[in-house]
Design a protein around this motif. Structure first.
Motif, mmCIF file in Angstrom:
data_model
loop_
_atom_site.group_PDB
_atom_site.id
_atom_site.type_symbol
_atom_site.label_atom_id
_atom_site.label_comp_id
_atom_site.label_asym_id
_atom_site.label_seq_id
_atom_site.Cartn_x
_atom_site.Cartn_y
_atom_site.Cartn_z
ATOM 1 N N PHE A 289 0.835 -1.204 0.000
ATOM 2 C CA PHE A 289 0.000 0.000 0.000
ATOM 3 C C PHE A 289 0.869 1.253 0.000
ATOM 4 N N THR A 414 -8.030 5.673 0.905
ATOM 5 C CA THR A 414 -8.495 4.308 1.201
ATOM 6 C C THR A 414 -7.379 3.455 1.792
ATOM 7 N N LEU A 415 -6.196 3.538 1.175
ATOM 8 C CA LEU A 415 -5.071 2.745 1.657
ATOM 9 C C LEU A 415 -4.649 3.179 3.050
ATOM 10 N N VAL A 418 -7.066 1.807 5.647
ATOM 11 C CA VAL A 418 -6.803 0.394 5.921
ATOM 12 C C VAL A 418 -5.582 0.237 6.813
ATOM 13 N N GLN A 419 -4.508 1.002 6.505
ATOM 14 C CA GLN A 419 -3.293 0.919 7.313
ATOM 15 C C GLN A 419 -3.558 1.322 8.758
ATOM 16 N N GLY A 421 -6.371 1.193 10.339
ATOM 17 C CA GLY A 421 -7.193 0.155 10.951
ATOM 18 C C GLY A 421 -6.369 -1.028 11.405
ATOM 19 N N LEU A 422 -5.451 -1.482 10.558
ATOM 20 C CA LEU A 422 -4.585 -2.609 10.923
ATOM 21 C C LEU A 422 -3.700 -2.258 12.112
ATOM 22 N N SER A 665 2.920 2.221 8.545
ATOM 23 C CA SER A 665 1.752 3.103 8.503
ATOM 24 C C SER A 665 2.181 4.562 8.504
ATOM 25 N N SER A 712 -11.312 4.466 9.784
ATOM 26 C CA SER A 712 -10.488 3.251 9.897
ATOM 27 C C SER A 712 -10.963 2.328 11.021
ATOM 28 N N VAL A 715 -12.416 -0.922 10.041
ATOM 29 C CA VAL A 715 -11.469 -2.009 9.788
ATOM 30 C C VAL A 715 -10.907 -2.535 11.101
#
Length: 776
Positions: A289, A414-415, A418-419, A421-422, A665, A712, A715
């Motif tokens: 990402f 978007t990426l 996601v980052q 969220g992880l 991230s 986020s 996720v």
């Protein structure tokens, strides 16, 4: 590629972020891939692995040696059987100096039943004699250097002072259920000299969990079909029979961690494998990402180059594949660096994961082919979005200067969501596990202990008693205890069939035999003392054990064949044995005169002070009595921490993954911020002309980042729930979930993100608006 190298040189941040992010993530991926591959291919070289089964009795993965013989004599499905016990450490004398060797004690058909590789020796004959010994290659080199070992003799003073002849040399155990620290194999006939309760001649099969029992069946035969019949048969002939019987396929036993196995065997939690694999995949995706984010962020800066190429005749596909080739070059460089980093980090990873890794040793033509395919796929995946953007634009947009404004931030946002969220999910898991470990370590155990040094016996009792007398003369020594078992190791097990209220009840007691200092050393609370002695066959019994035997007050009968009961000399408050999260069991303590205790450990309690100096002085004193015989010396509190070393390692592992996720991230956030600021420089300039301040513009950018973190959570929350449940399944310690953990994770990620955006945007929001408007 010359223009690409020029671009990389001029955009050093882009180059560093992508190479660093991909290299670090590929380091994790390579280590994890090697770990997962080795775990899923344990015993892959066993030729009959699909026909070999491990006997399990109830929740026990071990049994008595003779069970294999009993099963073969009754069931024709059992083609052959083998049994071994492992982990015994014995010493031999090399040039009159004792050398420790870790033995596997096996039935004589070991090398016929299994296909472990012999370098020298005949599989049918190497264990034919009771005094045969087969050494591993590394053990033979340790004992005899480069000289031939076959035919040499080794005397083991603690195995009935027998002399063994080296009849074979084998490859070291590797990627096997047998630990790779096993150095030699001797016939099972010698087991009784190390532990009489596991003797082949004990037809009562008293030690019910002293050996692994394997059976081999004809192709296609599943012995589990006869499990119920075998259960009924064992109930008739074996005091420990009657429990559910199952036969576990040989390779599956490696992941059968639900079984109690009293013999040191290699096993691994399959859940842990999937957790590590998932973490590795997530870290790789985050790095990909980042590459996509940074590449998309740089599209506006490479647009003029690609526009020129389009105007000079390059097609869209030419531009697309050019970008993919550039991605492949950068990915290949990152892969090489990642492999070197992985090799350097291999020892650390082995300690954290508690598995053996061998990146170089496991290289083969097939592995190299997989690496090449992986790099090509990763290159395509990483380069697809930026290549698509740059190959599909209209060159006139670049000429008119509108390309930068037309390219939206949807990809990057978007990426980044996601980052984030992880990262929040992984941080939540790391904090949750840390809280659980803290709770476990501070769980009341029902007993106390001070500064206790544990020494392993290395001489006869007479010598040990002389050492005890001298140790007690040292001013810093409070007590010395001879004991068979401690709360840490759980002592010895004794299972009885006790008649309770008209029916037989199986009582599995954990037993401790020690001198009287044991009670004070561990602060055990005696609630009733009838002053009976061990001469009366009397034991102190835990209060919960007494509750489990209603109606019994003075004598506990035992209906097990050939066994007797015991008198109750008093009661004591229950305490936890082994780990805080382990199930509690009935407890018994027998207090004997110190002369009548043959200790498994010598415990020495000291005053507070310089513990390192106390240990050194006690070791020196001990060595003057036991001479050169090897022994171990450890503080009890360190032994207790070892009980939880798997939890500490898991916590470190999740911490490492979380740190990597934070780093990657943060790099991704840098990419998004740079691109987002580049897209909005004109808008910021116009607003500042009409009165907006630098602070207001900075708040606007930080608000955008905070809004992304809020999204986020969609996720983070599901991933965190899955992660927390997986951790609970592994450590099996139930307690309330700390509500503040996810809040702390969100706040930490938010704070770091806001500070990063502030630092990145600080210069852009303070620029003179004229500088950005004059280019329009």
């Amino acid at each position: 590629m010359k223009t690409y190298f020029t671009f990389l040189e001029r955009n050093k941040l882009f180059t560093f972020v992508n190479v660093a992010g991909l290299s670090i993530s590929l380091m994790f991926v390579l280590l994890i891939a090697n770990m997962v591959t080795r775990q899923l291919t344990v015993e892959k070289d066993q030729r009959d692995a699909d026909r070999i089964f491990v006997f399990a009795n109830g929740n026990h993965g071990t049994a008595h040696y003779l069970i294999g013989e009993k099963l073969q004599s009754r069931y024709p499905e059992v083609e052959d059987w083998c049994s071994y016990t492992s982990g015994a450490i014995s010493y031999t004398l090399i040039e009159e100096k004792p050398v420790n060797i870790r033995l596997l004690i096996s039935r004589k058909n070991f090398f016929q039943f299994f296909s472990y590789k012999l370098i020298e020796g005949n599989p049918e004959q190497v264990l034919l004699s009771n005094t045969s010994i087969v050494l591993t290659r590394s053990c033979a080199n340790m004992l005899f250097g480069g000289q031939p070992a076959l035919g040499k003799t080794l005397r083991f003073p603690n195995i009935n002072d027998q002399t063994f002849t080296v009849t074979g040399i084998m490859e070291d155990f590797n990627n096997s259920i047998i630990p790779d620290n096993i150095q030699a194999i001797i016939p099972y006939e010698n087991a009784e000299y190390l532990n009489p309760s596991v003797s082949i001649r004990d037809n009562n099969m008293s030690n019910a969990s002293s050996a692994m029992v394997f059976i081999r069946c004809p192709q296609g035969v599943d012995p589990n079909v006869k499990a119920d019949d075998i259960r009924a048969y064992l109930k008739e002939i074996w005091w420990f029979g009657g429990k559910p019987v199952r036969f576990i396929p040989f390779r599956d036993f490696y992941f059968a961690t639900d079984l109690e196995c009293n013999i040191p065997m290699e096993q691994y939690d399959l859940t842990m494998v999937w957790i590590v694999l998932t973490a590795g995949v997530l870290i790789l995706l985050m790095a990909v990402f980042n590459y996509i984010s940074m590449s998309v962020a740089q599209t506006s800066y490479r647009a003029k180059e690609m526009a020129t190429r389009r105007l000079l005749g390059s097609s869209r596909s030419d531009i697309f594949w050019r970008m993919i080739a550039e991605s492949a070059l950068l990915t290949f460089v990152a892969f090489v660096i990642g492999f070197l980093l992985a090799k350097a980090a291999e020892p650390i990873a082995m300690d954290l994961l508690q598995v053996k890794l061998d990146l170089v040793g496991d290289l083969s033509a097939g592995t190299l082919l997989i690496y090449i395919v992986f790099v090509l796929l990763l290159s395509y995946l990483s380069g697809f979005i930026p290549a698509t953007i740059l190959s599909n634009y209209n060159p006139l947009d670049v000429v008119k200067g509108t390309f930068r404004r037309k390219t939206k931030t949807i990809y990057l946002r978007t990426l980044n969501i996601v980052q984030n969220g992880l990262t929040i999910a992984m941080l939540t898991c790391a904090l949750f596990l840390s809280v659980q470990i803290y709770r476990i370590l501070h769980e009341p155990l029902g007993y106390t202990y001070g500064n206790i040094l544990a020494l392993t016996p290395a001489a006869e009792n007479e010598t040990l008693l002389a050492f005890r007398n001298e140790a007690l003369k040292l001013p810093f020594v409070k007590r010395v205890c001879f004991t068979q078992g401690t709360p840490r190791d759980g002592g010895n097990n004794n299972t009885m069939n006790v008649p309770v209220q008209g029916s037989l009840k199986s009582m599995s007691f954990q037993c401790f035999i020690a001198d009287s200092s044991f009670i004070d050393m561990f602060g055990i609370q005696i609630t009733q003392d009838r002053k009976l002695t061990n001469d009366d066959g009397a034991w102190l019994v835990s209060e919960n054990a007494m509750k489990d035997m209603p109606g019994i007050t003075d004598y506990v009968p035992n209906e097990r064949k050939g066994r007797t009961g015991f008198y109750i000399s008093g009661t004591f408050k229950d305490f936890h044995i082994r780990r805080a999260m382990d199930a509690q069991r009935p407890l018994r303590i027998q207090i004997r005169d110190v002369e009548n205790v043959h200790p498994w450990e010598i415990l020495i309690e000291t005053n507070d002070g310089d513990l390192a100096d106390y240990q050194r002085r006690l070791n020196t004193l001990y060595e003057s009595f036991v001479k050169d015989i090897p022994y171990k010396s450890r503080w009890y509190h360190n032994q207790m921490r070892d009980q939880y070393k798997d939890l500490f390692r898991m916590n470190k592992l999740i911490g490492v993954f979380t740190g990597a996720a934070f780093l990657i991230s943060l790099l991704g956030l840098t990419a998004m911020s740079i691109y987002f600021i580049a897209q909005r420089k004109r808008d910021m300039a116009i607003r500042k002309v009409f009165g907006s301040s630098s602070l207001e513009e900075q708040k606007r950018l930080m608000s955008f980042s905070l809004h992304s973190i809020g999204i986020s959570l969609l996720v983070a929350i599901p991933l965190a729930i899955v992660g927390v449940r997986s951790i609970n399944n592994i450590i099996e310690y139930e307690n309330s979930f700390p509500w503040w953990v996810p809040i702390a994770s969100i706040l930490i990620v938010s704070l770091i993100s806001l500070v990063s955006v502030y630092l990145i945007s600080r210069k852009a929001t303070r620029e003179n608006p004229v500088e950005n408007l004059k280019t329009e």
